[in-house]
Design a protein around this motif. Structure first.
Motif, PDB file in Angstrom:
ATOM      1  N   ALA A  78       0.839  -1.035  -0.008  1.00 36.44           N
ATOM      2  CA  ALA A  78      -0.050   0.070  -0.016  1.00 36.44           C
ATOM      3  C   ALA A  78       1.038   1.295  -0.023  1.00 36.44           C
ATOM      4  O   ALA A  78       2.105   1.206   0.420  1.00 36.44           O
ATOM      5  CB  ALA A  78      -0.742   0.115   1.203  1.00 36.44           C
ATOM      6  N   ILE A  79      -0.013   2.403  -0.467  1.00 42.82           N
ATOM      7  CA  ILE A  79       0.796   3.873  -0.222  1.00 42.82           C
ATOM      8  C   ILE A  79       0.583   4.167   1.303  1.00 42.82           C
ATOM      9  O   ILE A  79      -0.551   4.306   1.564  1.00 42.82           O
ATOM     10  CB  ILE A  79       0.339   4.679  -1.324  1.00 42.82           C
ATOM     11  N   ILE A  80       1.466   4.602   1.833  1.00 42.43           N
ATOM     12  CA  ILE A  80       1.380   5.254   3.343  1.00 42.43           C
ATOM     13  C   ILE A  80       1.889   6.368   3.243  1.00 42.43           C
ATOM     14  O   ILE A  80       2.980   6.643   3.165  1.00 42.43           O
ATOM     15  CB  ILE A  80       2.024   4.261   4.264  1.00 42.43           C
ATOM     16  N   TYR A  81       1.225   7.303   4.008  1.00 46.46           N
ATOM     17  CA  TYR A  81       1.401   8.706   4.276  1.00 46.46           C
ATOM     18  C   TYR A  81       1.379   8.938   5.815  1.00 46.46           C
ATOM     19  O   TYR A  81       0.653   8.589   6.185  1.00 46.46           O
ATOM     20  CB  TYR A  81       0.589   9.852   3.507  1.00 46.46           C
ATOM     21  N   VAL A  82       2.469   9.815   6.117  1.00 50.03           N
ATOM     22  CA  VAL A  82       2.612  10.298   7.546  1.00 50.03           C
ATOM     23  C   VAL A  82       2.175  11.728   7.637  1.00 50.03           C
ATOM     24  O   VAL A  82       2.829  12.608   7.091  1.00 50.03           O
ATOM     25  CB  VAL A  82       4.078  10.049   7.992  1.00 50.03           C
ATOM     26  N   LEU A  83       1.182  11.872   8.376  1.00 48.08           N
ATOM     27  CA  LEU A  83       0.806  13.493   8.469  1.00 48.08           C
ATOM     28  C   LEU A  83       1.688  14.252   9.351  1.00 48.08           C
ATOM     29  O   LEU A  83       1.931  15.458   9.013  1.00 48.08           O
ATOM     30  CB  LEU A  83      -0.492  13.333   9.112  1.00 48.08           C
ATOM     31  N   ASN A  84       2.208  13.696  10.196  1.00 48.61           N
ATOM     32  CA  ASN A  84       3.265  14.617  10.991  1.00 48.61           C
ATOM     33  C   ASN A  84       4.407  14.916  10.148  1.00 48.61           C
ATOM     34  O   ASN A  84       5.441  15.953  10.874  1.00 48.61           O
ATOM     35  CB  ASN A  84       3.759  14.070  12.323  1.00 48.61           C
ATOM     36  N   GLY A  85       4.686  14.243   9.138  1.00 49.95           N
ATOM     37  CA  GLY A  85       5.859  14.637   8.399  1.00 49.95           C
ATOM     38  C   GLY A  85       7.223  14.086   8.597  1.00 49.95           C
ATOM     39  O   GLY A  85       7.184  12.891   9.295  1.00 49.95           O
ATOM     40  N   VAL A  86       8.405  14.524   8.144  1.00 47.75           N
ATOM     41  CA  VAL A  86       9.602  13.830   8.449  1.00 47.75           C
ATOM     42  C   VAL A  86      10.563  14.863   9.195  1.00 47.75           C
ATOM     43  O   VAL A  86      10.600  15.855   9.019  1.00 47.75           O
ATOM     44  CB  VAL A  86      10.293  13.456   7.116  1.00 47.75           C
ATOM     45  N   PHE A  87      11.369  14.342  10.239  1.00 50.62           N
ATOM     46  CA  PHE A  87      12.231  14.988  11.057  1.00 50.62           C
ATOM     47  C   PHE A  87      13.512  14.272  11.078  1.00 50.62           C
ATOM     48  O   PHE A  87      13.895  13.288  10.612  1.00 50.62           O
ATOM     49  CB  PHE A  87      11.812  14.893  12.477  1.00 50.62           C
ATOM     50  N   PRO A  88      14.682  15.229  11.381  1.00 46.89           N
ATOM     51  CA  PRO A  88      16.134  14.783  11.131  1.00 46.89           C
ATOM     52  C   PRO A  88      16.288  13.230  11.972  1.00 46.89           C
ATOM     53  O   PRO A  88      15.812  13.393  13.001  1.00 46.89           O
ATOM     54  CB  PRO A  88      16.831  15.801  12.094  1.00 46.89           C
ATOM     55  N   GLY A  89      16.951  12.619  11.461  1.00 50.25           N
ATOM     56  CA  GLY A  89      17.067  11.171  12.066  1.00 50.25           C
ATOM     57  C   GLY A  89      16.060  10.170  11.614  1.00 50.25           C
ATOM     58  O   GLY A  89      16.338   8.911  11.987  1.00 50.25           O
ATOM     59  N   HIS A  90      14.971  10.561  11.049  1.00 48.44           N
ATOM     60  CA  HIS A  90      13.757   9.786  10.543  1.00 48.44           C
ATOM     61  C   HIS A  90      13.791   9.195   9.166  1.00 48.44           C
ATOM     62  O   HIS A  90      13.388   8.427   8.973  1.00 48.44           O
ATOM     63  CB  HIS A  90      12.388  10.221  11.038  1.00 48.44           C
ATOM     64  N   VAL A  91      14.998  10.045   8.393  1.00 51.37           N
ATOM     65  CA  VAL A  91      14.748   9.727   7.095  1.00 51.37           C
ATOM     66  C   VAL A  91      15.209   8.369   6.669  1.00 51.37           C
ATOM     67  O   VAL A  91      14.291   7.619   5.898  1.00 51.37           O
ATOM     68  CB  VAL A  91      15.877  10.425   6.488  1.00 51.37           C
ATOM     69  N   PRO A  92      15.936   7.412   7.412  1.00 53.08           N
ATOM     70  CA  PRO A  92      16.290   6.072   6.794  1.00 53.08           C
ATOM     71  C   PRO A  92      14.988   5.280   7.013  1.00 53.08           C
ATOM     72  O   PRO A  92      14.681   4.190   6.407  1.00 53.08           O
ATOM     73  CB  PRO A  92      17.329   5.901   7.940  1.00 53.08           C
ATOM     74  N   ILE A 124      12.650   5.579   3.995  1.00 46.33           N
ATOM     75  CA  ILE A 124      13.240   4.941   3.010  1.00 46.33           C
ATOM     76  C   ILE A 124      13.234   3.417   3.232  1.00 46.33           C
ATOM     77  O   ILE A 124      12.561   2.787   2.164  1.00 46.33           O
ATOM     78  CB  ILE A 124      14.920   5.315   2.741  1.00 46.33           C
ATOM     79  N   GLN A 125      13.474   2.769   4.245  1.00 48.81           N
ATOM     80  CA  GLN A 125      13.529   1.362   4.448  1.00 48.81           C
ATOM     81  C   GLN A 125      12.049   0.926   4.497  1.00 48.81           C
ATOM     82  O   GLN A 125      11.960  -0.353   3.816  1.00 48.81           O
ATOM     83  CB  GLN A 125      14.114   1.012   5.934  1.00 48.81           C
ATOM     84  N   HIS A 126      10.957   1.347   4.895  1.00 51.16           N
ATOM     85  CA  HIS A 126       9.755   0.985   4.832  1.00 51.16           C
ATOM     86  C   HIS A 126       8.846   1.592   3.790  1.00 51.16           C
ATOM     87  O   HIS A 126       7.707   1.472   3.607  1.00 51.16           O
ATOM     88  CB  HIS A 126       9.095   1.288   6.163  1.00 51.16           C
ATOM     89  N   ARG A 127       9.510   2.442   2.933  1.00 55.61           N
ATOM     90  CA  ARG A 127       8.913   2.899   1.543  1.00 55.61           C
ATOM     91  C   ARG A 127       7.661   3.743   2.159  1.00 55.61           C
ATOM     92  O   ARG A 127       6.473   3.382   1.569  1.00 55.61           O
ATOM     93  CB  ARG A 127       8.497   1.879   0.746  1.00 55.61           C
ATOM     94  N   ILE A 128       7.658   4.724   2.866  1.00 58.88           N
ATOM     95  CA  ILE A 128       6.542   5.568   3.622  1.00 58.88           C
ATOM     96  C   ILE A 128       6.940   6.802   3.127  1.00 58.88           C
ATOM     97  O   ILE A 128       8.037   7.418   2.853  1.00 58.88           O
ATOM     98  CB  ILE A 128       6.873   5.554   5.035  1.00 58.88           C
ATOM     99  N   ARG A 129       5.821   7.500   2.872  1.00 53.52           N
ATOM    100  CA  ARG A 129       5.725   8.659   2.229  1.00 53.52           C
ATOM    101  C   ARG A 129       5.642   9.839   3.153  1.00 53.52           C
ATOM    102  O   ARG A 129       4.528   9.925   4.088  1.00 53.52           O
ATOM    103  CB  ARG A 129       4.870   8.865   1.015  1.00 53.52           C
ATOM    104  N   PRO A 130       6.202  10.799   3.433  1.00 54.35           N
ATOM    105  CA  PRO A 130       5.955  11.992   4.314  1.00 54.35           C
ATOM    106  C   PRO A 130       4.982  13.128   4.065  1.00 54.35           C
ATOM    107  O   PRO A 130       5.044  13.278   2.553  1.00 54.35           O
ATOM    108  CB  PRO A 130       7.405  12.550   4.485  1.00 54.35           C
ATOM    109  N   VAL A 131       4.138  13.346   4.766  1.00 52.13           N
ATOM    110  CA  VAL A 131       3.546  14.625   4.293  1.00 52.13           C
ATOM    111  C   VAL A 131       4.293  16.032   4.935  1.00 52.13           C
ATOM    112  O   VAL A 131       4.372  16.162   5.894  1.00 52.13           O
ATOM    113  CB  VAL A 131       2.142  14.804   4.920  1.00 52.13           C
TER     114      VAL A 131
END
Length: 367
Positions: A84-98, A101-108
């Motif tokens: 599935a396509i999964i979006y995270v509403l809280n967005g991305v923060f330093p240290g979270h990027v890997p 990428i690993q779990h193929r998750i899309r940030p808002v």
């Protein structure tokens, strides 16, 4: 003798009807005029269990887009809907990027700092993203000033694989509120700068505001589980997908003048009979229901009397025949007879608070 399990009748019960959730999702799509719908499954699928609800929507309803609040929810969700396509509403923060990428998750992405952080990730590794524009709710999303800066920075835009642009309505539960139209106009103006990129504005309430609000992707949440996001009657085809019941622990007879529970806040004005039920605020049944909540038993409405305690409530069964109810019987706290709308009206809690407040202590039954 060693007992590794426990009897199923020692807890209150939350029954989740997955078929109804599927039907409600399909009804949301129909109400949205066939517009594609994502599923909002944050807060453990509104308390209904993300590990059960998400696969049902993916496999049985054809839902391919899911939204959650944070990265932890997204990683848990990925285990249950691997494609599935999964979006995270809280967005991305330093240290979270890997982890994205690993779990193929899309940030808002909600501000220019998050956009810059995501743009710096190697394009070959980076999943697509959504850009969230604040069109008037003044919560998450690019402010009007940031929106203008981002629209004008085509170089920065080119660094991103933008799969969705979105905003969120502040007053969709009040159809006549003028902010709805203001936000629609603001968001429509933004979409003109991103031709060919899908847009999303409508939550459950937004779906009911009409086709102008639907754009390319709607995001139902509450209505998918049978709640009503509007003061108008619940649309046909939307049904409660949950049933919460507690068990009678004991029956008690009271004389005139005797009181019930902590603080002695309810006094019997007639010879009364009460039932003690095994649900309390530790189960998410809060003290806002003190002396005003309702339960149901075989079509009879039974009022809460006294305070809600940690593990118990008392209900007045004086008008029932003595033989009609016994210890071990189930009493409905939320479902077909005690709807979210009714519970919200008497308690002043929102339907969202009531539904997501369901705690882990319930025995969960899926059908």
């Amino acid at each position: 003798m060693t007992c590794e399990a426990f009897p199923s009748d020692c807890q209150a019960t939350l029954t989740i009807d997955l078929d109804r959730i599927i039907t409600n999702y399909r009804t949301c799509r129909s109400l949205a005029g066939g517009t594609d719908c994502a599923a909002m499954v944050k807060a453990d699928a509104y308390g209904m269990g993300i590990e059960q609800v998400a696969p049902a929507l993916y496999n049985k309803a054809g839902c391919r887009n899911f939204f959650v609040a944070n990265l932890a929810e997204a990683i848990k969700l990925r285990r249950h809907v691997p494609d599935a396509i999964i979006y995270v509403l809280n967005g991305v923060f330093p240290g979270h990027v890997p982890y994205f990428i690993q779990h193929r998750i899309r940030p808002v992405l909600n501000d220019l700092d998050q956009i810059q952080l995501w743009a710096a990730v190697t394009a070959a590794d980076r999943p697509a993203c959504a850009i969230h524009f604040d069109s008037g709710i003044n919560r998450l999303g690019l402010s009007p000033q940031e929106t203008g800066a981002f629209i004008g920075d085509t170089t920065l835009q080119a660094c991103l694989n933008i799969a969705l642009i979105m905003s969120h309505l502040a007053c969709s539960d009040a159809p006549e509120h003028p902010l709805n139209l203001t936000q629609l106009q603001n968001f429509t103006a933004i979409t003109r700068h991103f031709p060919g990129i899908p847009a999303s504005l409508a939550n459950s309430g937004g779906i009911l505001l009409g086709p102008d609000y639907h754009f390319d992707l709607a995001r139902p949440g509450l209505m998918m589980f049978g709640g009503n996001p509007s003061p108008r009657p619940l649309p046909d085809g939307i049904q409660a997908a949950y049933h919460i019941s507690g068990k009678v622990l004991q029956l008690r007879d009271l004389r005139i003048g005797e009181t019930v529970g902590y603080g002695a806040t309810w006094t019997a004005e007639r010879p009364s009979r009460i039932a003690i039920i095994n649900v309390g605020y530790a189960d998410g049944y809060l003290q806002v229901f003190n002396n005003c909540g309702q339960t149901a038993y075989k079509g009879h409405m039974l009022p809460i009397v006294g305070r809600v305690s940690m593990d118990m409530i008392a209900v007045d069964i004086t008008d029932l025949e003595v033989t009609e109810i016994s210890p071990g019987d189930d009493v409905e706290l939320l479902g077909e007879h005690i709807t979210l709308e009714m519970a919200s009206e008497v308690s002043t809690l929102s339907q969202y608070e009531i539904l997501t407040g369901v705690k882990e202590r319930y025995q969960r039954v899926y059908k």
